[in-house]
Motif scaffolding. Structure first.
Motif, PDB file in Angstrom:
ATOM      1  N   SER A   1     -12.608  24.332 107.555  1.00  0.00           N
ATOM      2  CA  SER A   1     -13.058  23.042 108.064  1.00  0.00           C
ATOM      3  C   SER A   1     -13.172  21.980 106.975  1.00  0.00           C
ATOM      4  O   SER A   1     -13.588  20.871 107.246  1.00  0.00           O
ATOM      5  N   CYS A   2     -12.818  22.323 105.749  1.00  0.00           N
ATOM      6  CA  CYS A   2     -12.845  21.328 104.679  1.00  0.00           C
ATOM      7  C   CYS A   2     -11.860  20.215 105.007  1.00  0.00           C
ATOM      8  O   CYS A   2     -10.874  20.420 105.694  1.00  0.00           O
ATOM      9  N   THR A   3     -12.118  19.024 104.480  1.00  0.00           N
ATOM     10  CA  THR A   3     -11.233  17.898 104.757  1.00  0.00           C
ATOM     11  C   THR A   3      -9.847  18.131 104.181  1.00  0.00           C
ATOM     12  O   THR A   3      -8.868  17.657 104.721  1.00  0.00           O
ATOM     13  N   ASN A   4      -9.749  18.853 103.082  1.00  0.00           N
ATOM     14  CA  ASN A   4      -8.458  19.170 102.499  1.00  0.00           C
ATOM     15  C   ASN A   4      -7.987  20.493 103.090  1.00  0.00           C
ATOM     16  O   ASN A   4      -8.634  21.503 102.954  1.00  0.00           O
ATOM     17  N   THR A   5      -6.831  20.474 103.750  1.00  0.00           N
ATOM     18  CA  THR A   5      -6.358  21.677 104.410  1.00  0.00           C
ATOM     19  C   THR A   5      -5.307  22.421 103.597  1.00  0.00           C
ATOM     20  O   THR A   5      -4.730  23.375 104.096  1.00  0.00           O
ATOM     21  N   ASP A   6      -5.048  22.021 102.357  1.00  0.00           N
ATOM     22  CA  ASP A   6      -4.103  22.734 101.517  1.00  0.00           C
ATOM     23  C   ASP A   6      -4.734  24.053 101.090  1.00  0.00           C
ATOM     24  O   ASP A   6      -5.705  24.061 100.332  1.00  0.00           O
ATOM     25  N   PRO A   7      -4.224  25.192 101.567  1.00  0.00           N
ATOM     26  CA  PRO A   7      -4.866  26.469 101.252  1.00  0.00           C
ATOM     27  C   PRO A   7      -4.862  26.802  99.759  1.00  0.00           C
ATOM     28  O   PRO A   7      -5.772  27.467  99.281  1.00  0.00           O
ATOM     29  N   ASN A   8      -3.870  26.346  99.013  1.00  0.00           N
ATOM     30  CA  ASN A   8      -3.856  26.588  97.568  1.00  0.00           C
ATOM     31  C   ASN A   8      -5.009  25.870  96.876  1.00  0.00           C
ATOM     32  O   ASN A   8      -5.654  26.420  95.988  1.00  0.00           O
ATOM     33  N   GLU A   9      -5.293  24.654  97.305  1.00  0.00           N
ATOM     34  CA  GLU A   9      -6.420  23.925  96.736  1.00  0.00           C
ATOM     35  C   GLU A   9      -7.753  24.527  97.187  1.00  0.00           C
ATOM     36  O   GLU A   9      -8.700  24.592  96.416  1.00  0.00           O
ATOM     37  N   GLN A  10      -7.819  24.975  98.426  1.00  0.00           N
ATOM     38  CA  GLN A  10      -9.030  25.647  98.901  1.00  0.00           C
ATOM     39  C   GLN A  10      -9.311  26.883  98.048  1.00  0.00           C
ATOM     40  O   GLN A  10     -10.449  27.139  97.663  1.00  0.00           O
ATOM     41  N   LEU A  11      -8.273  27.645  97.740  1.00  0.00           N
ATOM     42  CA  LEU A  11      -8.425  28.842  96.922  1.00  0.00           C
ATOM     43  C   LEU A  11      -8.934  28.495  95.528  1.00  0.00           C
ATOM     44  O   LEU A  11      -9.808  29.169  94.992  1.00  0.00           O
TER      45      LEU A  11
ATOM     46  N   GLU B   1     -16.462  34.701  93.327  1.00  0.00           N
ATOM     47  CA  GLU B   1     -15.555  34.500  92.194  1.00  0.00           C
ATOM     48  C   GLU B   1     -14.200  35.092  92.545  1.00  0.00           C
ATOM     49  O   GLU B   1     -14.116  36.262  92.920  1.00  0.00           O
ATOM     50  N   ILE B   2     -13.162  34.261  92.437  1.00  0.00           N
ATOM     51  CA  ILE B   2     -11.797  34.674  92.751  1.00  0.00           C
ATOM     52  C   ILE B   2     -10.904  34.336  91.560  1.00  0.00           C
ATOM     53  O   ILE B   2     -10.908  33.194  91.086  1.00  0.00           O
ATOM     54  N   LYS B   3     -10.159  35.318  91.090  1.00  0.00           N
ATOM     55  CA  LYS B   3      -9.151  35.116  90.042  1.00  0.00           C
ATOM     56  C   LYS B   3      -7.890  35.833  90.470  1.00  0.00           C
ATOM     57  O   LYS B   3      -7.940  37.022  90.810  1.00  0.00           O
ATOM     58  N   ASP B   4      -6.772  35.121  90.456  1.00  0.00           N
ATOM     59  CA  ASP B   4      -5.488  35.699  90.867  1.00  0.00           C
ATOM     60  C   ASP B   4      -5.583  36.359  92.244  1.00  0.00           C
ATOM     61  O   ASP B   4      -5.098  37.471  92.461  1.00  0.00           O
ATOM     62  N   SER B   5      -6.249  35.691  93.159  1.00  0.00           N
ATOM     63  CA  SER B   5      -6.377  36.094  94.568  1.00  0.00           C
ATOM     64  C   SER B   5      -7.246  37.330  94.800  1.00  0.00           C
ATOM     65  O   SER B   5      -7.297  37.849  95.908  1.00  0.00           O
ATOM     66  N   VAL B   6      -7.941  37.819  93.782  1.00  0.00           N
ATOM     67  CA  VAL B   6      -8.836  38.973  93.941  1.00  0.00           C
ATOM     68  C   VAL B   6     -10.174  38.623  93.309  1.00  0.00           C
ATOM     69  O   VAL B   6     -10.232  37.987  92.255  1.00  0.00           O
TER      70      VAL B   6
ATOM     71  N   ILE C   1     -13.213  40.895  97.466  1.00  0.00           N
ATOM     72  CA  ILE C   1     -12.514  39.900  98.278  1.00  0.00           C
ATOM     73  C   ILE C   1     -11.069  39.825  97.808  1.00  0.00           C
ATOM     74  O   ILE C   1     -10.810  39.743  96.605  1.00  0.00           O
ATOM     75  N   THR C   2     -10.161  39.838  98.753  1.00  0.00           N
ATOM     76  CA  THR C   2      -8.763  39.560  98.479  1.00  0.00           C
ATOM     77  C   THR C   2      -8.393  38.322  99.286  1.00  0.00           C
ATOM     78  O   THR C   2      -8.589  38.294 100.502  1.00  0.00           O
ATOM     79  N   ALA C   3      -7.908  37.290  98.605  1.00  0.00           N
ATOM     80  CA  ALA C   3      -7.525  36.041  99.263  1.00  0.00           C
ATOM     81  C   ALA C   3      -6.011  36.037  99.473  1.00  0.00           C
ATOM     82  O   ALA C   3      -5.250  36.326  98.541  1.00  0.00           O
ATOM     83  N   LYS C   4      -5.602  35.721 100.697  1.00  0.00           N
ATOM     84  CA  LYS C   4      -4.174  35.653 101.015  1.00  0.00           C
ATOM     85  C   LYS C   4      -3.909  34.383 101.802  1.00  0.00           C
ATOM     86  O   LYS C   4      -4.661  34.045 102.719  1.00  0.00           O
ATOM     87  N   ILE C   5      -2.836  33.705 101.441  1.00  0.00           N
ATOM     88  CA  ILE C   5      -2.390  32.547 102.211  1.00  0.00           C
ATOM     89  C   ILE C   5      -1.323  33.045 103.174  1.00  0.00           C
ATOM     90  O   ILE C   5      -0.273  33.527 102.758  1.00  0.00           O
ATOM     91  N   GLU C   6      -1.651  32.957 104.470  1.00  0.00           N
ATOM     92  CA  GLU C   6      -0.763  33.439 105.515  1.00  0.00           C
ATOM     93  C   GLU C   6      -0.592  32.349 106.556  1.00  0.00           C
ATOM     94  O   GLU C   6      -1.584  31.827 107.064  1.00  0.00           O
ATOM     95  N   ASP C   7       0.638  31.997 106.863  1.00  0.00           N
ATOM     96  CA  ASP C   7       0.929  30.935 107.831  1.00  0.00           C
ATOM     97  C   ASP C   7       0.190  29.649 107.478  1.00  0.00           C
ATOM     98  O   ASP C   7      -0.398  28.988 108.333  1.00  0.00           O
ATOM     99  N   ASP C   8       0.162  29.315 106.183  1.00  0.00           N
ATOM    100  CA  ASP C   8      -0.448  28.092 105.667  1.00  0.00           C
ATOM    101  C   ASP C   8      -1.963  28.025 105.911  1.00  0.00           C
ATOM    102  O   ASP C   8      -2.541  26.957 106.062  1.00  0.00           O
ATOM    103  N   VAL C   9      -2.614  29.201 105.981  1.00  0.00           N
ATOM    104  CA  VAL C   9      -4.057  29.304 106.164  1.00  0.00           C
ATOM    105  C   VAL C   9      -4.591  30.283 105.122  1.00  0.00           C
ATOM    106  O   VAL C   9      -3.992  31.337 104.893  1.00  0.00           O
ATOM    107  N   LEU C  10      -5.721  29.932 104.501  1.00  0.00           N
ATOM    108  CA  LEU C  10      -6.360  30.828 103.548  1.00  0.00           C
ATOM    109  C   LEU C  10      -7.216  31.842 104.298  1.00  0.00           C
ATOM    110  O   LEU C  10      -8.139  31.462 105.022  1.00  0.00           O
ATOM    111  N   ASN C  11      -6.898  33.118 104.164  1.00  0.00           N
ATOM    112  CA  ASN C  11      -7.663  34.196 104.780  1.00  0.00           C
ATOM    113  C   ASN C  11      -8.329  35.011 103.690  1.00  0.00           C
ATOM    114  O   ASN C  11      -7.727  35.285 102.646  1.00  0.00           O
ATOM    115  N   LEU C  12      -9.572  35.423 103.935  1.00  0.00           N
ATOM    116  CA  LEU C  12     -10.312  36.248 102.994  1.00  0.00           C
ATOM    117  C   LEU C  12     -10.497  37.632 103.605  1.00  0.00           C
ATOM    118  O   LEU C  12     -10.984  37.764 104.725  1.00  0.00           O
TER     119      LEU C  12
END
Length: 107
Positions: free
Chosen positions: A15-25, A57-62, A86-97
């Motif tokens: 729900s952040c105003t910025n929807t770029d998942p890379n920036e969210q990560l 804390e997330i580094k290199d998606s983990v 936590i493992t962070a993955k960008i799937e279908d242009d959405v950040l999933n944890l």
């Protein structure tokens, strides 16, 4: 209750105003407080002031999430020795944890 807490983190991220998942990560690492959780069927659970905060804390998606308790001097102490992976993955242009512990896994 625990899963609802993580649902809130996901909602906050989406729900952040910025929807770029890379920036969210990039902005995920830090201290977080839970104000409310929105669940299915338009139900909202609001939380009053808590004595704990989440540190993510997330580094290199983990990374991990820990519960901390604020100290009067502005620092923090660990509320317990427990943490969740936590493992962070960008799937279908959405950040999933993806969370995991020795007892459970959830998204």
């Amino acid at each position: 209750m625990k899963k609802a807490l993580y649902l809130l983190v996901a909602i906050v991220l989406t729900s952040c105003t910025n929807t770029d998942p890379n920036e969210q990560l990039q902005n995920l690492t830090g201290y977080w407080t839970i104000e409310k959780v929105e669940v299915e069927n338009d139900s909202v659970i609001e939380y009053s002031l808590s004595q704990y905060i989440d540190y993510i804390e997330i580094k290199d998606s983990v990374g991990f999430r820990k519960k901390l308790q604020p100290k009067i001097d502005g620092g923090y102490i660990e509320a317990s020795n427990d943490s969740e992976k936590i493992t962070a993955k960008i799937e279908d242009d959405v950040l999933n944890l993806y969370y995991s512990t020795a007892f459970d896994e959830w998204q």
